[in-house]
Design an enzyme around this catalytic site. Structure first.
Site, PDB file in Angstrom:
ATOM      1  N   ASP A   1       1.237 -13.934  12.454  1.00  0.00           N
ATOM      2  CA  ASP A   1       0.155 -14.570  11.716  1.00  0.00           C
ATOM      3  C   ASP A   1      -0.708 -13.492  11.069  1.00  0.00           C
ATOM      4  O   ASP A   1      -1.370 -12.711  11.756  1.00  0.00           O
ATOM      5  CB  ASP A   1      -0.672 -15.429  12.680  1.00  0.00           C
ATOM      6  CG  ASP A   1      -1.654 -16.332  11.960  1.00  0.00           C
ATOM      7  OD1 ASP A   1      -2.199 -15.920  10.915  1.00  0.00           O
ATOM      8  OD2 ASP A   1      -1.878 -17.460  12.440  1.00  0.00           O
TER       9      ASP A   1
ATOM     10  N   HIS B   1      -8.909  28.139   5.914  1.00  0.00           N
ATOM     11  CA  HIS B   1      -8.199  29.367   5.551  1.00  0.00           C
ATOM     12  C   HIS B   1      -8.707  29.930   4.237  1.00  0.00           C
ATOM     13  O   HIS B   1      -8.926  31.119   4.090  1.00  0.00           O
ATOM     14  CB  HIS B   1      -6.694  29.097   5.468  1.00  0.00           C
ATOM     15  CG  HIS B   1      -6.058  28.965   6.810  1.00  0.00           C
ATOM     16  ND1 HIS B   1      -4.783  28.489   6.991  1.00  0.00           N
ATOM     17  CD2 HIS B   1      -6.532  29.251   8.049  1.00  0.00           C
ATOM     18  CE1 HIS B   1      -4.499  28.482   8.291  1.00  0.00           C
ATOM     19  NE2 HIS B   1      -5.554  28.933   8.942  1.00  0.00           N
TER      20      HIS B   1
ATOM     21  N   GLU C   1       0.835  -1.204   0.000  1.00  0.00           N
ATOM     22  CA  GLU C   1       0.000   0.000   0.000  1.00  0.00           C
ATOM     23  C   GLU C   1       0.867   1.250   0.000  1.00  0.00           C
ATOM     24  O   GLU C   1       1.469   1.607   1.027  1.00  0.00           O
ATOM     25  CB  GLU C   1      -0.928   0.014   1.213  1.00  0.00           C
ATOM     26  CG  GLU C   1      -1.835   1.245   1.145  1.00  0.00           C
ATOM     27  CD  GLU C   1      -2.841   1.350   2.276  1.00  0.00           C
ATOM     28  OE1 GLU C   1      -2.911   0.411   3.084  1.00  0.00           O
ATOM     29  OE2 GLU C   1      -3.534   2.381   2.337  1.00  0.00           O
TER      30      GLU C   1
ATOM     31  N   LYS D   1      -9.070 -14.958  15.235  1.00  0.00           N
ATOM     32  CA  LYS D   1      -9.220 -14.583  13.829  1.00  0.00           C
ATOM     33  C   LYS D   1     -10.654 -14.269  13.432  1.00  0.00           C
ATOM     34  O   LYS D   1     -11.040 -14.423  12.286  1.00  0.00           O
ATOM     35  CB  LYS D   1      -8.625 -15.683  12.931  1.00  0.00           C
ATOM     36  CG  LYS D   1      -7.151 -15.919  13.256  1.00  0.00           C
ATOM     37  CD  LYS D   1      -6.529 -17.066  12.514  1.00  0.00           C
ATOM     38  CE  LYS D   1      -5.069 -17.231  12.970  1.00  0.00           C
ATOM     39  NZ  LYS D   1      -4.411 -18.397  12.388  1.00  0.00           N
TER      40      LYS D   1
END
Lengths: 409, 409, 409, 409
Positions: D309, D404, D105, D234
């Site tokens: 894992d 801004h 990524e 998991k």
């Protein structure tokens, strides 16, 4: 002529069954007979339960095996100004409202009432129903995922036919949408209806049954249960907290700093901090669907007073409270995702409940239809916001006073 | 001598505030004055609300700003045989129980009663409280994680001192354990108490405050809120569904196949299937904490009848229903993780509630202490199991009859 | 000419920063310099990390501060027959698929492979994507609930304009819908896109930004965060488990009783029981969003092999496994609510990942667009179903053998 | 002598099965044969997958049906100063750490690295493991609730015997506690072990099996599954988010206002606001167990680099980020409830993973045992905190610049 004691004796002897008494006596006598039986079978004296103010016959749609009435103290909070100073569009509620609250929890009405008083000092609250719809989600069994996909496709292509079938059963309800969910060989369809001023479970159940009949006729799916728990009624469930059920309603208020300081004896900063640590972070760690202090308290008390379904307090607790400092003042809000209320039907027709709805000024059908139930949702949400403010302030001021003590040491 | 109308007028005129009426009149008159005020300010006629059967003065610990009473129809279900045929150890309940139910939802009492009847035919249910403890979880602010770790260490090393401080405030309560949870600069401590026959929130809150005082004295932690929402009171929260709050209680029953077929007009297989698809898979997909059909209905109705806190129906919905075929018969169970009940204190002292507890045979403190509240939890859980059975059977038999129709085509 | 050791020295001396090395050397040398630095600063020898098979320059879109490559063993399971015997409509996958799996968890590939073998013996599995759409949910700040309601109304009335603005930024993506959620002065808008064969986070983020610009231009809402966590990306969240994200996909299979008995050494009944007690009831009690045995194992291994985003394994665990006895055979299914996969973009362009997608036969854009990613979702779901079957059978057969032992006593 | 092409042909011809190749050839050849088979059966060219840097034989405990290696780019972030300026007790990590991150990524490593740089400018972070223990929760079937209560009682009275049985199977693991949960006729027992420097699933599974054998011998309970999903491994599950699994770890930092302004181009207030609206309120509305921005990104990349894992990234996403303004500066923290890491066993023995652990300086067993895994948890949590800071700042600075612009109009 029937004597309660005789009837009770016949039940005890096995000649009659407890639920058959209304077949042999008028409703008042049947209830008296049951009280007699219970007084004999147990050590109870049911005098007060027997001293109720509604007609046993009129309560017939609400209860079976009736023995009398339960009585809860009712207080009142308010008035609460809601949506009074709007410029643009407005909510369903508009004006000042009194909120009746039935409860046995000491300090609750006082807490809500104090919050209402602070909201008045702040110029009133705003409230909006942001989403609305009563749901019912049947579960169908199919042969497997291939068939499930076909059934879902059929439903998506035939929503209009489902609408027609469903709406034939009701003069008021309108089908808003049908959302399919597939899990293996289960197809869940979440039907969402506009039930107007009714809470709507009965209307929606009947209408959904009609749609299910059509689905069973036209597809291979078999209905297993008219409610497949994706509705989800009277269970804590994320689907309600996220997508809403009944009314999704928010109330908010901006309280000037001086009001917070003088009336609540704390600061906007202290309230915001307590809210973040308790209602946001604490609830996050608890694995909660409710990120509030005690919204369910106000919801429950208002539900009991106005004839709502007490078990739906479960969904009414799916609420998020926010508090932040804005330009030095306190902005606070309460958003209830799934507040299921009605101003017609169900328990709203019982005498004390009818009177309580008159106190709120929202009994019966609204004009336009649905506006009364919308307004009631806004009033209850604002009352619950008042309860949140009051409790957060109590925590924050205690904390502040304790901080002061520390400084004084 | 005070006239309600005069008092109401003084409130309207701003001379008195709504909650100050009890300072100027006896409780009944104060309530009458509020009714008068509301009748003037709104279109309501509060005759029935004013016709209540308890003493306004006695209700003072339960409500503020009182205007009268809410009345709900009360029915009764039962008798339910519980824990009658035990050989080894047994539950707290033992014998046949009637369960009073206050509700406005038609068909609910009939549904529970039908389930009770089936349970009777099956020889009765078993029930057990498997865990017990009322919790309060304050949140403290620390300077950061290094300090948080130190505070947690202090707490773990000084549990005995915390117990002493906490138990000094109560004659009955016993501190069971303190579990720490850390999130950044927040330390949450979940105190769990044995509150005996009381639901226990008040007792536990006061005792926890004493323990917090000690923590603030001895460590650098600052109390932000006495409830940090890990308690978790009146919010849907996984911590309660997993770890329990109040009583964790299970009721179960094995129903012979012939009873299922003759009395419920369906089969064990059909009920097990409906339970799996609806209560297990449907609730799973809904992101639920409640895996049941409508346990909250029975819990709410029993809570209202017996003087429990209506807002705690939220936690009472954290329940899992199971149904399976065992040797051809139906085994069904309901496990409520967090049923918060008491037989002393709170709303249990109100007249109709006291009478209802007498119907169950469980009013006041038990012997040993806690046994009455344990037994009440077992009775309510069994009543809720009856309601589950009845609804599942209705779904399954409808399905079955529909299947028969299909075969007949 | 740049020497890694010299560059490393300049970083150590503060002349260069770690992430600036690519400005002074080619990517391979920059990576070598970082390895050199780390080897000097720590006790590490980075020989294997430096021995990678992709081009450092090509990996530039995927990583910064690159030091080399991580290597994981890759195995393969299959072939798995999917959607081969369909009569009516069919899924995206059709035929026999090999599934590459990268993992360091021993027994995982063997477990999945055994399940695939059983699925083959059963004649293959079916699989379907039942819902599809990549989401991004910005959060806006408004002044309060009154303004929130107006903003939501504007959004609902201007969905077409939002679609145009969003789709101008992408050649492939299509806006499917925008769902508003309001919490106090926060407006969340969940944008859902068809991202075709791309997993789509980047495409969707850019397109949503364009829509947000329009909203900020046309309404009073201020964007606080382009992701407001209702997306919800890489967090366990019920909204994904319920409404889906990426692909909602189900795989199922019916396994003849004799195959269960001979190949899995257990019975359909024992597998169904293990699934109900463990995956349904156990997960219910755990407050889970995942009702499966170990779906994340297969999802993670397939994601790593085929270039998916490893952090999105979080959403891939939102899966429900069902198992039941149908006509004596075993029906089993796995439904993953939010499987986020792509066959183009992201990590799919790396060499080993490209090759792995070729093994599945689903590299690059599909015809029609989206069909390759759909098919990949179906293949992974079927592989995960194979893993579920294998583990459930292992549990059930152990149980069975233990039962046999008991009988033998 | 075996030729990969010949072996592949034998598999294709049905003479050999895919997983039997290691019985007929050395591991490298077996893998080559599988690649050959896949290249023939599909359009894939597996050259890069075949070009791996570990020994096929050494990877045998980690994979079956091996075909080669998956390669992911690895970058590095840091150094991160952790627990350097402590006065009192300290964490397991102490000093400056580099964190290797394997990911595809883009921007992730840069984001974490920027956060690390800011943490350095702020003088470093603190981190603590506040709870530790690897769990396994078998599910037993009993005849009903009466028996369930007896089994629970037996377990509570025989914890010492269970400890002995469990610890006989392991040289390192220590049983910390056993927590019972009852649902109908299911008894779940959550065993929690100190697994020292190992992640511990294998150790704990074997030890729990031994304890289960004793329970089956001594009580009437029957083991249905060694994992009953209350572990919970998991799967996204509240029990892990609340009670922890592996390490519960928090990292925090106080960043001076000028550092926030100069390095992150925003303000402490803007970051705190973004965190509240996105990570707290947004996640609350999403029904989440993860109240963070993208902690899973850093956890996943660190897990892949260091041999953890990958499927346990699911639990690593159970994290809460807080951000608040303290005395004008920014206090930020990240608390991961269930980070499952080890420095011995599993994937940590693979070559690139071993080297990466050497980069962190935490390979192998710690002194005292467990301290290396504790330290690794603290380093990963701090890295993830860096990623949170970086992303929140990006959101807040965009917002600020936009503000801004508005002022400039």
């Amino acid at each position: 002529m029937t004597d309660p004691a005789d009837l009770a004796e016949r039940v005890r002897g096995g000649d009659l069954r407890l639920h058959e008494l209304e077949e042999h006596a008028d409703p008042e006598t049947a209830a008296a007979a049951r009280r007699h039986l219970l007084e004999t079978e147990t050590d109870a004296d049911l005098e007060t339960i027997g001293d109720f103010s509604f007609s046993a016959g009129d309560a017939d749609p609400n209860v079976e095996n009736m023995i009398g009435g339960a009585q809860l103290p009712m207080g009142v909070a308010g008035p609460i100004p809601i949506n009074e100073n709007e410029e643009g569009g407005s909510g369903a509620a508009e004006g000042e409202y009194y909120l009746p609250l039935a409860t046995s929890e000491g300090a609750l009405v006082a807490s809500v009432n104090r919050g209402c008083s602070v909201i008045r000092s702040a110029g009133g609250a705003n409230a909006r129903v942001t989403k609305s719809g009563m749901t019912r989600a049947p579960v169908f069994r199919v042969s497997g995922i291939a068939e499930a996909a076909e059934v879902v496709e059929w439903v998506e292509e035939n929503t209009e036919a489902l609408r027609e079938a469903a709406e034939e059963t009701t003069s008021h309800g309108e089908l808003l949408d049908v959302t399919p969910y597939v899990v293996g060989d289960n197809v869940f369809l979440r039907f969402r209806f506009d039930s107007k001023d009714a809470m709507g479970m009965n209307m929606v159940t009947i209408a959904t049954q009609a749609a299910c009949d059509l689905i069973e006729d036209e597809t291979t799916a078999s209905l297993v249960a008219l409610s497949g728990n994706l509705c989800s009624d009277k269970k804590p469930a994320a689907i309600n907290a996220i997508e809403g059920r009944g009314r999704s309603v928010t109330a908010d208020v901006t309280i000037p700093r001086e009001v917070v300081e003088e009336r609540l004896h704390t600061t906007p900063e202290a309230i915001a901090e307590a809210n973040t640590r308790k209602n946001l972070i604490g609830s996050a760690k608890a694995g909660a669907l409710g990120f509030n202090a005690h919204a369910a308290n106000t919801v429950a008390a208002a539900f009991l007073a106005t004839g709502q379904d007490a078990a739906q307090v479960v969904e009414g607790a799916n609420a998020i409270t926010t508090a932040e400092v804005k330009d030095g003042d306190l902005y606070a809000s309460l958003s209830i995702a799934s507040l299921e209320v009605g101003t017609v039907g169900g328990g709203t027709k019982l005498p004390t409940q009818t009177e309580a709805l008159d106190v709120v000024g929202l009994r019966g059908g609204g004009d336009p239809p649905g506006s009364n139930a919308d307004a009631l949702a806004e009033v209850i949400a604002t009352g619950a916001l008042a309860g949140e403010l009051s409790l957060l302030a109590a925590l924050a001021s205690r904390h502040l006073s304790s901080a002061h003590e520390e400084l004084g040491r």
